[in-house]
Scaffold this motif. Structure first.
Motif, PDB file in Angstrom:
ATOM      1  N   VAL A   1       0.841  -1.208   0.000  1.00 38.81           N
ATOM      2  CA  VAL A   1       0.000   0.000   0.000  1.00 38.81           C
ATOM      3  C   VAL A   1       0.873   1.254   0.000  1.00 38.81           C
ATOM      4  N   THR A   2       1.930   1.253   0.806  1.00 37.61           N
ATOM      5  CA  THR A   2       2.858   2.389   0.833  1.00 37.61           C
ATOM      6  C   THR A   2       3.486   2.599  -0.538  1.00 37.61           C
ATOM      7  N   ALA A   3       3.881   1.513  -1.189  1.00 39.00           N
ATOM      8  CA  ALA A   3       4.486   1.619  -2.521  1.00 39.00           C
ATOM      9  C   ALA A   3       3.498   2.185  -3.538  1.00 39.00           C
ATOM     10  N   VAL A   4       2.250   1.753  -3.469  1.00 35.93           N
ATOM     11  CA  VAL A   4       1.224   2.294  -4.372  1.00 35.93           C
ATOM     12  C   VAL A   4       1.030   3.787  -4.118  1.00 35.93           C
ATOM     13  N   LEU A   5       1.051   4.188  -2.844  1.00 37.78           N
ATOM     14  CA  LEU A   5       0.926   5.610  -2.510  1.00 37.78           C
ATOM     15  C   LEU A   5       2.086   6.405  -3.119  1.00 37.78           C
ATOM     16  N   ALA A   6       3.300   5.849  -3.061  1.00 38.94           N
ATOM     17  CA  ALA A   6       4.464   6.523  -3.651  1.00 38.94           C
ATOM     18  C   ALA A   6       4.296   6.670  -5.163  1.00 38.94           C
ATOM     19  N   VAL A   7       3.764   5.635  -5.810  1.00 43.48           N
ATOM     20  CA  VAL A   7       3.504   5.710  -7.251  1.00 43.48           C
ATOM     21  C   VAL A   7       2.516   6.830  -7.559  1.00 43.48           C
ATOM     22  N   LEU A   8       1.439   6.938  -6.780  1.00 46.66           N
ATOM     23  CA  LEU A   8       0.440   7.984  -6.991  1.00 46.66           C
ATOM     24  C   LEU A   8       1.046   9.373  -6.789  1.00 46.66           C
ATOM     25  N   VAL A   9       1.923   9.497  -5.791  1.00 44.23           N
ATOM     26  CA  VAL A   9       2.594  10.785  -5.568  1.00 44.23           C
ATOM     27  C   VAL A   9       3.443  11.154  -6.772  1.00 44.23           C
ATOM     28  N   ALA A  10       4.182  10.175  -7.313  1.00 40.92           N
ATOM     29  CA  ALA A  10       5.030  10.449  -8.477  1.00 40.92           C
ATOM     30  C   ALA A  10       4.204  10.813  -9.707  1.00 40.92           C
ATOM     31  N   LEU A  11       3.029  10.201  -9.860  1.00 42.07           N
ATOM     32  CA  LEU A  11       2.197  10.458 -11.028  1.00 42.07           C
ATOM     33  C   LEU A  11       1.404  11.757 -10.931  1.00 42.07           C
ATOM     34  N   LEU A  12       0.977  12.114  -9.727  1.00 40.47           N
ATOM     35  CA  LEU A  12       0.014  13.198  -9.576  1.00 40.47           C
ATOM     36  C   LEU A  12       0.542  14.442  -8.882  1.00 40.47           C
ATOM     37  N   LEU A  13       1.558  14.296  -8.023  1.00 41.59           N
ATOM     38  CA  LEU A  13       1.939  15.419  -7.165  1.00 41.59           C
ATOM     39  C   LEU A  13       3.330  15.986  -7.432  1.00 41.59           C
ATOM     40  N   ALA A  14       3.976  15.560  -8.525  1.00 42.40           N
ATOM     41  CA  ALA A  14       5.323  16.055  -8.805  1.00 42.40           C
ATOM     42  C   ALA A  14       5.393  17.579  -8.894  1.00 42.40           C
ATOM     43  N   PRO A  15       4.453  18.251  -9.589  1.00 39.78           N
ATOM     44  CA  PRO A  15       4.526  19.722  -9.634  1.00 39.78           C
ATOM     45  C   PRO A  15       4.390  20.362  -8.250  1.00 39.78           C
ATOM     46  N   VAL A  16       3.586  19.739  -7.393  1.00 38.16           N
ATOM     47  CA  VAL A  16       3.410  20.268  -6.037  1.00 38.16           C
ATOM     48  C   VAL A  16       4.694  20.085  -5.227  1.00 38.16           C
ATOM     49  N   LEU A  17       5.314  18.918  -5.361  1.00 33.58           N
ATOM     50  CA  LEU A  17       6.554  18.656  -4.623  1.00 33.58           C
ATOM     51  C   LEU A  17       7.664  19.625  -5.030  1.00 33.58           C
ATOM     52  N   SER A  18       7.609  20.132  -6.264  1.00 32.99           N
ATOM     53  CA  SER A  18       8.647  21.051  -6.736  1.00 32.99           C
ATOM     54  C   SER A  18       8.625  22.376  -5.985  1.00 32.99           C
ATOM     55  N   LEU A  19       7.568  22.639  -5.216  1.00 30.44           N
ATOM     56  CA  LEU A  19       7.478  23.860  -4.404  1.00 30.44           C
ATOM     57  C   LEU A  19       8.110  23.690  -3.021  1.00 30.44           C
ATOM     58  N   LEU A  20       8.726  22.550  -2.775  1.00 31.13           N
ATOM     59  CA  LEU A  20       9.235  22.251  -1.434  1.00 31.13           C
ATOM     60  C   LEU A  20      10.550  22.988  -1.165  1.00 31.13           C
ATOM     61  N   PRO A  21      10.652  23.712  -0.051  1.00 32.91           N
ATOM     62  CA  PRO A  21      11.912  24.387   0.293  1.00 32.91           C
ATOM     63  C   PRO A  21      12.995  23.386   0.702  1.00 32.91           C
ATOM     64  N   GLN A  22      14.230  23.645   0.302  1.00 34.88           N
ATOM     65  CA  GLN A  22      15.335  22.792   0.710  1.00 34.88           C
ATOM     66  C   GLN A  22      15.495  22.768   2.228  1.00 34.88           C
TER      67      GLN A  22
END
Length: 547
Positions: free
Chosen positions: A336-357
Motif C-alpha cells: 500500500v505504501t508503494a502504491v501511494l508513492a507511485v500515486l505521488v510520483a504520477l500526480l503530485l510532482a509539480p506540487v513537490l517542486s514547491l518544497l523548500p530545501q
C-alpha cells in the motif's frame, strides 16, 4: 509427483507473511500502509538530498524495494526504503570515487552502486553468511550511527542557513567548516523556516508520536511557498521533480572497482539494520526472523531496485514503528505504501517542486540527531569496557577519517574481540582417578587455537606425575579440520612418549565421522580408546605399560 512439490516451494518462498491471510486484517493493513507512507515518502526524499541526489530518487526508493521485500521478506511489519545511515554511506562512496565532482548525471553510478550492494547481499545468501554478519556487535553499529548522526547533522546545518550545497558526503570536519563559512551569508527567512520546521517536528515527535510530523512539515513548507511567495525572500527550493516513473537508464561500470569498499560497508549495514529492525518489531508468536532469508529479500530489493534508480535500501526503524503502530498485520501494508508513492510520483510532482530545501534539511536533522546515542556509550562503559572502546573508536574514526573507514575499523575490532574470545583456553582439569587424569575441553577446537589447547593438556599431564592415562572430553568437536586432527594425533604421540595413554570421550557423531577418515583416529577406535562419555573413559582399566 515432483511438480506440486516445486510449486509448493515457490508458494512458500513468495509473500510468506501473506500466507493464511484473513479478511479482517485488510483494514488494518490499508491504514498502516497509508500511515507509514506519510512518514517514509517525505523522509526518503529528504535522505536522497544527503547524497546530493534529486529528491525523486528517494521517492523511487519507496516503490520497487518495498514490493520486492514484501514478496520475499519474513518480517510482517518492517518497511523497507533507505535509511540515514545508508544514505550517508552512499554519499561518502559516491564522493570517494569522484562522482559528485566529475559527473553531471550521478544516476548511472548510483544504479551501479545499488546493484553492487544487492549482488553482495545475494552472494552472501548463497554462502549462508547471515549468522556470520550478525557477529558484528551492537557497539560497532552504535559507533557507526554516532558518526553518521554527527556527520549528517553537521552537513545539514549550512542548508538550514541558506547554503544550497550538501556537505555530508565530505565528512564531519568539512561540514563544520562549511557551517562557519555559511554563517556570514545566512538568509533570515531560511533560518526562520528551518527553526519553525525543527520545532514542529520535535513537538509532534515528543507529544503526538502517532501524527506524521514529516508530512505536516512538508505540506506546510509547500503551502508557505505557494501562498506567501517566500521564495522571493531568498528561500531556495528543491530542483523540479519530474512526473511519472524513472526513465530507462543503464548502470555505469566506470567506478565499480572504486565503489566496492563502500558497497561492502553499505551491504553490511543494510543487513544489520534490517535484522535489528525486524527482530525489534517482531511480536511474540510471530515467525522467527531468519537472517539468510533477510539476506535474500534485502539483496533482491537492492538488485531489482537498482534498475529503477533507487538508493540502496534496508529496513528503517521509524517508518516500521509507524507501520506496526498503525496495526500492520502483513507486508500488504508495504505494498500500500508503494502504491501511494507511485500515486505521488504520477500526480503530485509539480506540487513537490514547491518544497523548500530547508524543510527537507530540518527533517533530516531531526531524524539523525537520535542516532547520536550518548546513553548507549554510558551503558557500554558501565557494562563492558571493550564495547565502549569499540563504539568510541568507531565513532571517532567516522568523524575524522570518514564513515567507510569507521565501518571497517568497527568490523575488524569486533572480529578481533570474537577471535580473542574463541581463542581463550577453556581447559578444565579434574582430580586424578586410578591413574587417569580427566580433562574437559569446554571451548571449540579450530586451527587457530588447537596448538594452545594441546600445550595446555601436555602441561596438565606434566603437573600430575605418575598418571598412566589422560581422558580428554571432546564434546565440542562437532566440526573439525585436518589441522585439528593432526594436532590431536601429535598430542597422542607426545603423551605416549612419556608412557601416558590418550583416551577420547564424548566425540560428537559429526566430528567422529570426519575423524574416521584419518588412520590415527581409526586406529584409536580399533584400540578401544574412544568412549561415549568421560566417566566411562576414566573408569576403564589402564593397560599395563608395554615392556
Amino acid at each position: 509427483m515432483s511438480q506440486p512439490t516445486v510449486a509448493a516451494r515457490r508458494r512458500a518462498l513468495l509473500f510468506p507473511t501473506l500466507r493464511g491471510y484473513r479478511r479482517e486484517w485488510l483494514g488494518a493493513d490499508l491504514l498502516a500502509g497509508l500511515s507509514a507512507g506519510a512518514v517514509v515518502i517525505p523522509q526518503a526524499m529528504a535522505y536522497a538530498t544527503i547524497a546530493n541526489l534529486p529528491v525523486q530518487v528517494g521517492l523511487y526508493t519507496c516503490m520497487v524495494p518495498m514490493v520486492v521485500y514484501a514478496m520475499l521478506g519474513g518480517s510482517r511489519a518492517m518497511s523497507v526504503s533507505t535509511t540515514s545511515t545508508i544514505a550517508t554511506l552512499t554519499a561518502t562512496t559516491l564522493v570517494s570515487v569522484g562522482v559528485a565532482a566529475d559527473s553531471d548525471d550521478p544516476i548511472p553510478d548510483l544504479m551501479a552502486l545499488t546493484l553492487l550492494v544487492g549482488l553482495i547481499l545475494l552472494v552472501a545468501r548463497l554462502l549462508k553468511l547471515g549468522s556470520l554478519v550478525e557477529n558484528i556487535s551492537k557497539a560497532t553499529i552504535t559507533g557507526v550511527q554516532i558518526g553518521v548522526g554527527a556527520t549528517v547533522a553537521a552537513g545539514q546545518l549550512p542548508k538550514l542557513l541558506g547554503e544550497t550545497e550538501n556537505f555530508s558526503g565530505h565528512g564531519f570536519i568539512r561540514s563544520i567548516v562549511a557551517v562557519v563559512e555559511a554563517l556570514p551569508g545566512a538568509n533570515l527567512a531560511t533560518v526562520l523556516l528551518s527553526a519553525a520546521s525543527i520545532v514542529v517536528l520535535v513537538v509532534v515527535k515528543r507529544w503526538a508520536p502517532r501524527v506524521p510530523g514529516p508530512l505536516i512539515v512538508v505540506a506546510a513548507g509547500i503551502l508557505l511557498v505557494a501562498l506567501s511567495g517566500i521564495e522571493a525572500a531568498g528561500v531556495e527550493l528543491i530542483a523540479p521533480v519530474p512526473t511519472g516513473f524513472p526513465p530507462p537508464e543503464l548502470p555505469s561500470p566506470a567506478h565499480l572497482g572504486g565503489m566496492l569498499p563502500g558497497a561492502l560497508a553499505i551491504a553490511v549495514m543494510a543487513l544489520l539494520e534490517s535484522a535489528a529492525v525486524a527482530r525489534g518489531i517482531r511480536k511474540p508468536g510471530e515467525t522467527q526472523i531468519d537472517s539468510n532469508q533477510e539476506l535474500l529479500a534485502t539483496g533482491a530489493a537492492n538488485a531489482i531496485g537498482s534498475l529503477f534508480q533507487t538508493l540502496p535500501s534496508a529496513g528503517g526503524f521509524s517508518q516500521s514503528a509507524v507501520n506496526q503502530g498503525a496495526g500492520a498485520r502483513t507486508q500488504l501494508a508495504s505494498i500500500v505504501t508503494a502504491v501511494l508513492a507511485v500515486l505521488v510520483a504520477l500526480l503530485l510532482a509539480p506540487v513537490l517542486s514547491l518544497l523548500p530545501q530547508a524543510t527537507l534539511a530540518a527533517l533530516v536533522l531531526v531524524a539523525v540527531i537520535g542516532l547520536i546515542d550518548i546513553g548507549a556509550l554510558v551503558r557500554f562503559w558501565r557494562i563492558s569496557r571493550n564495547d565502549f572502546w569499540i563504539a568510541t573508536i568507531t565513532a571517532v574514526v567516522g568523524l575524522t577519517a570518514g564513515l567507510l573507514p569507521a565501518v571497517a575499523v568497527g568490523v575488524v575490532a569486533t572480529l578481533v574481540v570474537v577471535l580473542r574470545e574463541l581463542n581463550r583456553l577453556r581447559v578444565v582439569t579434574e582430580a586424578v582417578v586410578d591413574g587417569v587424569l580427566p580433562i574437559r575441553l569446554e571451548g571449540p577446537l579450530y586451527t587457530a587455537n588447537v596448538l594452545a589447547n594441546e600445550n595446555a593438556v601436555l602441561s596438565a599431564a606434566a603437573e600430575n606425575p605418575g598418571i598412566r592415562a589422560v581422558a580428554l572430553e571432546l564434546s565440542r568437536l562437532s566440526a573439525t579440520s585436518v589441522t585439528v586432527l593432526d594436532t590431536l594425533a601429535d598430542l597422542d604421540r607426545e603423551l605416549a612418549s612419556t608412557g601416558v595413554e590418550l583416551r577420547l570421550a564424548a566425540v560428537p557423531a559429526e566430528g567422529a565421522g570426519i575423524a574416521r577418515r584419518t588412520s590415527w583416529f581409526a586406529g584409536l577406535e580399533a584400540q578401544a580408546r574412544v568412549y561415549p562419555t568421560l566417566d566411562e573413559a576414566v573408569r576403564a582399566p589402564v593397560s599395563p605399560p608395554s615392556s
